[in-house]
Design an enzyme around this catalytic site. Structure first.
Site, PDB file in Angstrom:
ATOM      1  N   CYS A  54       0.855  -1.181   0.000  1.00  0.00           N
ATOM      2  CA  CYS A  54       0.000   0.000   0.000  1.00  0.00           C
ATOM      3  C   CYS A  54       0.892   1.232   0.000  1.00  0.00           C
ATOM      4  CB  CYS A  54      -0.893  -0.005   1.239  1.00  0.00           C
ATOM      5  SG  CYS A  54      -1.881   1.493   1.431  1.00  0.00           S
ATOM      6  N   CYS A  57       0.461   3.263   3.494  1.00  0.00           N
ATOM      7  CA  CYS A  57       0.957   2.812   4.801  1.00  0.00           C
ATOM      8  C   CYS A  57       2.049   1.752   4.744  1.00  0.00           C
ATOM      9  CB  CYS A  57      -0.205   2.307   5.651  1.00  0.00           C
ATOM     10  SG  CYS A  57      -0.884   0.713   5.133  1.00  0.00           S
ATOM     11  N   CYS A 103      -7.268  -1.216   1.652  1.00  0.00           N
ATOM     12  CA  CYS A 103      -6.161  -1.727   2.454  1.00  0.00           C
ATOM     13  C   CYS A 103      -6.705  -1.989   3.860  1.00  0.00           C
ATOM     14  CB  CYS A 103      -5.036  -0.699   2.501  1.00  0.00           C
ATOM     15  SG  CYS A 103      -3.714  -1.123   3.668  1.00  0.00           S
ATOM     16  N   CYS A 106      -4.914   0.539   6.646  1.00  0.00           N
ATOM     17  CA  CYS A 106      -5.189   1.981   6.740  1.00  0.00           C
ATOM     18  C   CYS A 106      -6.517   2.384   6.111  1.00  0.00           C
ATOM     19  CB  CYS A 106      -4.049   2.797   6.140  1.00  0.00           C
ATOM     20  SG  CYS A 106      -3.879   2.658   4.343  1.00  0.00           S
ATOM     21  N   CYS A 128      -8.774  -5.271  -9.674  1.00  0.00           N
ATOM     22  CA  CYS A 128      -8.399  -4.185 -10.576  1.00  0.00           C
ATOM     23  C   CYS A 128      -7.945  -3.022  -9.691  1.00  0.00           C
ATOM     24  CB  CYS A 128      -9.614  -3.814 -11.421  1.00  0.00           C
ATOM     25  SG  CYS A 128      -9.289  -2.557 -12.656  1.00  0.00           S
TER      26      CYS A 128
END
Length: 140
Positions: A54, A57, A103, A106, A128
């Site tokens: 991510c 984070c 995510c 976060c 996607c």
């Protein structure tokens, strides 16, 4: 962005902190659930082996061995890294019913997951994901 019901993020920052940490394009996608234009992301055609984290984070989300060529304009994966690395929730924005991918650490917006499109993958799913939501950490 609407909070995720029943889940508390491990990484919590104020909107001002997110704006400081992320560039405007990253903030628009990750924190405001935007979408980058197709075929513009840095990872759309990438074949590099590694782990996709991510961008907000640093949590590990996807491995390159689950990435496949969907020819849709965004990086596509058939499975997240682990069952608890992402959160899925219903998205009825834009007059469509879709499944949003966030995510788990976060609660940043990553993209959407689609099923039953006929891709020859083990899961028949296409995560996607916006390139701007990811950071590739290449294998040694």
């Amino acid at each position: 962005m609407e909070p995720v019901v029943g889940a508390t993020p491990k990484v919590v920052r104020s909107e001002e902190e997110w704006r400081t940490l992320l560039n405007p394009a990253e903030f628009a996608v990750l924190r405001q659930a935007g979408t980058e234009r197709p075929w513009t992301g840095e990872y759309t055609e990438t074949k590099t082996e590694g782990v996709y984290e991510c961008r907000a984070c640093g949590a590990e989300l996807f491995r390159s061995d689950t990435k496949f060529d969907s020819h849709c304009g965004w990086p596509s994966f058939f499975s997240p890294l682990a069952g608890d690395s992402v959160i899925l929730r219903e998205d009825r924005a834009l007059g469509m019913k879709r499944v949003e991918v966030l995510c788990a650490a976060c609660h940043s917006h990553l993209g959407h997951v689609f099923e039953g499109e006929g891709y020859p993958t083990p899961t028949d799913q296409r995560y996607c994901i916006n390139s701007v939501s990811l950071k590739l950490v290449a294998s040694e």
